[in-house]
Design an enzyme around this catalytic site. Structure first.
Site, PDB file in Angstrom:
ATOM      1  CB  SER A  28     -43.093 127.109  53.368  1.00  0.00           C
ATOM      2  OG  SER A  28     -44.424 128.015  53.950  1.00  0.00           O
ATOM      3  CE1 TYR A  52     -45.444 129.647  48.771  1.00  0.00           C
ATOM      4  CE2 TYR A  52     -46.302 128.426  50.368  1.00  0.00           C
ATOM      5  CZ  TYR A  52     -44.754 129.052  49.750  1.00  0.00           C
ATOM      6  OH  TYR A  52     -43.573 129.590  50.487  1.00  0.00           O
TER       7      TYR A  52
END
Length: 261
Positions: free
Chosen positions: A143, A156
């Site tokens: 990401s 995350y």
């Protein structure tokens, strides 16, 4: 006169690809794209209904999609399912948006298990076969948060940063054996995971949900739109082609200019 440029074919006939988190979003797009290129796809997810729909959507004229219902917190099973895979796409993920002081420790542990420890076990399970045949492709769906941090996403961000390091280590170890390992780093993708974040982000920032997309998610992106799952899947397929054989240990960023700042 030089020959005209031809588009690189994504021909993966005879290859077995394993995709985690395959029932929806990026994972679903990757599974369908790799199957369209001729691969036999092991589609791994805990969502049995989603996997059934995925298998039905795969074109009958190309590769097949084999559903494997599996919760990746079962790490031994995760390692076992990766045996014999030629291509491994570590995609499964989950998200919770909370300040660190309010972040549930149990959820933090689960996020790190699914998004970092499970990829390690999947890579560990896949490498013997890849090494034996002298060819393998590991693609880790990271990401922009593998390269940048955002507030309220401690688990995350930590998992994605760890995945970047794991991917680079796999690249260094795999290079003598014909195995590449790379990350694909999208910005916000039009997926159920992102859609579920909007309410969490609205609560965390104290703003209406309709302002989350423009004022939070896309604030630092030069391109003011979400990435489409098919765009991510095409990047994954490219990393499995012969022209990409010298690309390893790096991150392919699809962030609309976010990290250009």
């Amino acid at each position: 006169m030089t020959a005209p440029h031809t588009v690189t074919r994504r021909d993966l006939g005879g290859r077995t690809a394993l995709v985690t988190g395959a029932a929806s979003g990026i994972g679903r797009a990757c599974a369908l794209r790799l199957a369209a290129a001729g691969a036999k796809v092991r589609a791994v997810d805990r969502d049995a209904t989603g996997l059934k729909a995925l298998a039905a959507a795969a074109p009958a004229t190309t590769g097949v999609v084999e559903p494997h219902v599996l919760d990746l917190t079962d790490l031994d099973a995760a390692e076992d399912v990766a045996a014999g895979a030629d291509i491994l796409v570590n995609n499964a993920g989950l998200q919770l948006v909370r300040p660190i002081e309010d972040f549930p420790p149990g959820v933090f542990h689960t996020v790190l298990t699914v998004m970092l420890e499970a990829p390690f076990r999947l890579i560990r399970g896949a490498l013997p076969h890849m090494y034996a045949q002298g060819w393998g492709r590991i693609v880790n769906i990271s990401s922009v948060h593998g390269l940048r941090a955002s507030a309220y996403k401690s688990a995350y961000v930590a998992a994605k940063h760890g995945l970047e390091g794991l991917s680079k280590t796999a690249a260094l170890e795999g290079a003598p054996h014909g195995v590449t390992s790379n990350c694909v780093n999208p910005g916000y993708v039009r997926t159920p995971l992102v859609e579920a974040q909007i309410a969490d982000q609205a609560d965390a920032h104290g703003i209406p949900p309709e302002r989350v997309l423009t004022d939070v998610l896309l604030k630092d992106s030069a391109l003011k739109r979400l990435v489409e799952p098919d765009e991510v899947a095409e990047a994954v397929a490219y990393l499995c082609t012969p022209p990409a054989s010298f690309i390893t240990g790096t991150s392919l960023v699809l962030d609309g200019g976010w990290t250009a700042h």
